[in-house]
Scaffold this motif. Structure first.
Motif, PDB file in Angstrom:
ATOM      1  N   VAL A 345       0.836  -1.205   0.000  1.00  0.00           N
ATOM      2  CA  VAL A 345       0.000   0.000   0.000  1.00  0.00           C
ATOM      3  C   VAL A 345       0.867   1.249   0.000  1.00  0.00           C
ATOM      4  CG1 VAL A 345      -1.689   1.350   1.301  1.00  0.00           C
ATOM      5  CG2 VAL A 345      -1.952  -1.124   1.116  1.00  0.00           C
ATOM      6  N   LEU A 346       1.879   1.277   0.846  1.00  0.00           N
ATOM      7  CA  LEU A 346       2.741   2.453   0.924  1.00  0.00           C
ATOM      8  C   LEU A 346       3.513   2.662  -0.383  1.00  0.00           C
ATOM      9  CD1 LEU A 346       4.088   2.106   4.573  1.00  0.00           C
ATOM     10  CD2 LEU A 346       2.214   3.525   3.718  1.00  0.00           C
ATOM     11  N   LYS A 347       3.894   1.587  -1.037  1.00  0.00           N
ATOM     12  CA  LYS A 347       4.575   1.706  -2.328  1.00  0.00           C
ATOM     13  C   LYS A 347       3.617   2.248  -3.385  1.00  0.00           C
ATOM     14  CE  LYS A 347       7.472  -0.830  -5.618  1.00  0.00           C
ATOM     15  NZ  LYS A 347       6.848  -0.238  -6.815  1.00  0.00           N
ATOM     16  N   LEU A 348       2.380   1.759  -3.373  1.00  0.00           N
ATOM     17  CA  LEU A 348       1.383   2.264  -4.315  1.00  0.00           C
ATOM     18  C   LEU A 348       1.171   3.760  -4.123  1.00  0.00           C
ATOM     19  CD1 LEU A 348      -1.262  -0.610  -4.045  1.00  0.00           C
ATOM     20  CD2 LEU A 348       0.166  -0.111  -6.032  1.00  0.00           C
ATOM     21  N   VAL A 349       1.105   4.179  -2.875  1.00  0.00           N
ATOM     22  CA  VAL A 349       0.912   5.601  -2.573  1.00  0.00           C
ATOM     23  C   VAL A 349       2.102   6.421  -3.053  1.00  0.00           C
ATOM     24  CG1 VAL A 349       0.710   7.277  -0.693  1.00  0.00           C
ATOM     25  CG2 VAL A 349      -0.612   5.157  -0.624  1.00  0.00           C
ATOM     26  N   GLU A 350       3.309   5.945  -2.757  1.00  0.00           N
ATOM     27  CA  GLU A 350       4.515   6.674  -3.167  1.00  0.00           C
ATOM     28  C   GLU A 350       4.623   6.761  -4.689  1.00  0.00           C
ATOM     29  OE1 GLU A 350       9.404   6.417  -2.713  1.00  0.00           O
ATOM     30  OE2 GLU A 350       8.118   4.919  -1.771  1.00  0.00           O
ATOM     31  N   ASP A 351       4.377   5.630  -5.361  1.00  0.00           N
ATOM     32  CA  ASP A 351       4.481   5.631  -6.824  1.00  0.00           C
ATOM     33  C   ASP A 351       3.413   6.526  -7.449  1.00  0.00           C
ATOM     34  OD1 ASP A 351       6.538   3.884  -6.509  1.00  0.00           O
ATOM     35  OD2 ASP A 351       5.455   2.102  -7.208  1.00  0.00           O
ATOM     36  N   ALA A 352       2.206   6.506  -6.892  1.00  0.00           N
ATOM     37  CA  ALA A 352       1.145   7.366  -7.414  1.00  0.00           C
ATOM     38  C   ALA A 352       1.514   8.833  -7.214  1.00  0.00           C
ATOM     39  CB  ALA A 352      -0.177   7.052  -6.730  1.00  0.00           C
ATOM     40  N   SER A 353       2.094   9.151  -6.044  1.00  0.00           N
ATOM     41  CA  SER A 353       2.502  10.529  -5.765  1.00  0.00           C
ATOM     42  C   SER A 353       3.518  11.013  -6.795  1.00  0.00           C
ATOM     43  CB  SER A 353       3.097  10.608  -4.354  1.00  0.00           C
ATOM     44  OG  SER A 353       3.581  11.907  -4.086  1.00  0.00           O
ATOM     45  N   GLN A 354       4.468  10.150  -7.139  1.00  0.00           N
ATOM     46  CA  GLN A 354       5.463  10.520  -8.135  1.00  0.00           C
ATOM     47  C   GLN A 354       4.830  10.751  -9.500  1.00  0.00           C
ATOM     48  OE1 GLN A 354       8.421   7.418  -7.996  1.00  0.00           O
ATOM     49  NE2 GLN A 354       9.187   8.022  -5.983  1.00  0.00           N
ATOM     50  N   ARG A 355       3.835   9.931  -9.830  1.00  0.00           N
ATOM     51  CA  ARG A 355       3.150  10.099 -11.113  1.00  0.00           C
ATOM     52  C   ARG A 355       2.364  11.403 -11.138  1.00  0.00           C
ATOM     53  NH1 ARG A 355       4.966   7.042 -15.412  1.00  0.00           N
ATOM     54  NH2 ARG A 355       5.976   5.253 -14.435  1.00  0.00           N
ATOM     55  N   PHE A 356       1.692  11.728 -10.017  1.00  0.00           N
ATOM     56  CA  PHE A 356       0.956  12.984  -9.960  1.00  0.00           C
ATOM     57  C   PHE A 356       1.913  14.158 -10.151  1.00  0.00           C
ATOM     58  CE2 PHE A 356      -2.197  10.700  -7.030  1.00  0.00           C
ATOM     59  CZ  PHE A 356      -3.093  10.483  -8.070  1.00  0.00           C
ATOM     60  N   ALA A 357       3.083  14.072  -9.526  1.00  0.00           N
ATOM     61  CA  ALA A 357       4.065  15.146  -9.634  1.00  0.00           C
ATOM     62  C   ALA A 357       4.539  15.295 -11.074  1.00  0.00           C
ATOM     63  CB  ALA A 357       5.245  14.867  -8.704  1.00  0.00           C
ATOM     64  N   GLN A 358       4.785  14.183 -11.737  1.00  0.00           N
ATOM     65  CA  GLN A 358       5.227  14.236 -13.135  1.00  0.00           C
ATOM     66  C   GLN A 358       4.151  14.838 -14.026  1.00  0.00           C
ATOM     67  OE1 GLN A 358       6.174  10.172 -14.004  1.00  0.00           O
ATOM     68  NE2 GLN A 358       8.052  10.165 -12.789  1.00  0.00           N
TER      69      GLN A 358
END
Length: 375
Positions: A345-358
């Motif tokens: 779950v935490l990895k999904l959140v982190e990866d999604a955050s990076q995608r939103f930033a991009q």
């Protein structure tokens, strides 16, 4: 970080990630791990008696101490058809002989849809969220569930179904695309098998449902990493429901044979089949759907075929065979990884955050791009 916080605020969770309530696979341990990571942990109660469902809900609440989801089925009861059921047993007969199993008929299996007894249990236990598959129960039952303080969500495979759910009291709708593993949530179609030929994928379904309803939309199907989560929000979703990606977590109730199949599966290895349960559901293709389906008009009504398989499954699995095992899986199976659920779950959140930033980063101007090329 979440561009749409409606689901977070509605359900009282930290991250808009819902664990799919996969009966038999979404164990209490798995649900607790998802809850503690900030998502919504789910427990599948559709195959349980009210007493067992109450115990599962209470145990999950006591350990998780965060919002939880209890899931139920709203299917139409199976129609009695002795001739059809006998014909189905005849189709399975060669497998019984091959495995040298006594063909004495097993007791008729049936699952009661959500009704009065389960509603009383919900009123007593009051889970934060009550979710349904195959529609919603009677209006009076929905009203009682909501009066008990529970949020109500259910799944739709079409815009028409999403509008119906909103009109009948759902607080949020799960937009289930064709890519999703397990049973299709379809409930308004008169011919389920025919409906499967026209079911929309998640990419097409989510924005159309988001445009059609005012309640939050939860995207489901083909979402297994941060890219999928970011895409769901870009399409208008307020959250995601994920199942297949959690099947390889150590907390999941996934058997070793099933885990091996998930590890080996690729993007085109799943099929929609009704030979395991009587309703179309996505699973990794194995012997039974290849030889009897994948969609068979001869299959009895849901859930009757489930009662014909335990002996075949048990004998085959003793020999290391997955031939008769429903290997539930979505099409994004190859994107899955093996890690504890909280870490996932935490990895999904982190990866999604990076995608939103991009996605939100300002693109370079034409002049700066030209300068970089000539420098």
């Amino acid at each position: 970080m979440w561009p749409d916080r409606r689901l977070i605020e509605l359900l009282g969770i930290e991250h808009p990630i819902v664990l799919a309530p996969m009966a038999g696979f979404a164990t209490a341990e798995l649900a607790v791990s998802v809850c503690k990571a900030g998502g919504l942990g789910s427990v599948g109660c559709a195959t349980l008696k009210p007493e067992a469902a109450a115990k599962a809900i209470e145990e999950l609440r006591q350990v998780a101490r965060k919002p939880i989801n209890a899931n139920f089925f709203c299917h139409a009861p199976a129609k009695a058809d002795a001739g059809r059921e006998q014909a189905w047993r005849a189709r399975l007969s060669p497998y019984y002989r091959e495995l040298e199993i006594d063909e004495t008929p097993l007791p008729r299996l049936d699952l009661a849809p959500f009704g009065e007894a389960m509603c009383e249990m919900i009123e007593a236990t009051r889970p934060d969220v009550v979710s349904f598959h195959f529609g919603l129960p009677a209006a009076a039952l929905v009203a009682r569930i909501k009066a008990a303080g529970c949020r109500v969500i259910s799944s739709a495979t079409t815009v028409e179904e999403a509008r119906w759910l909103e009109a009948h009291g759902a607080d949020a709708v799960i937009a289930q695309g064709a890519e999703a593993g397990g049973h299709r949530a379809t409930f308004l179609a008169s011919d389920l098998d025919r409906a499967m030929a026209s079911q929309s994928g998640t990419l097409a379904l989510v924005p159309q449902i988001a445009d059609a309803v005012q309640i939050p939309v939860i995207a489901a199907g083909g979402i297994a990493d941060g890219r999928g989560i970011a895409a769901a929000f870009a399409l208008g979703a307020s959250g995601v429901q994920i199942g297949t990606a959690f099947l390889r977590c150590p907390e999941a109730g996934t058997s070793p044979l099933h885990r091996e199949a998930l590890l080996r599966a690729r993007d085109n290895d799943t099929v929609l089949t009704n030979v395991f349960t009587g309703r179309p559901a996505r699973a990794i293709a194995n012997r039974l759907p290849r030889e009897l389906g994948p969609l068979s008009e001869a299959a009895p009504d849901f859930p009757l075929p489930m009662g014909e398989l335990p002996l075949l499954r048990a004998k085959a699995e003793q020999q290391g065979s997955r031939d008769f095992m429903p290997l539930w899986s979505g099409q994004a199976v190859a994107l899955g990884t093996e890690m504890p659920a909280r870490e996932l779950v935490l990895k999904l959140v982190e990866d999604a955050s990076q995608r939103f930033a991009q996605l939100s980063a300002k693109p370079p101007s034409a002049a700066s791009r030209h300068g970089a090329r000539t420098a």
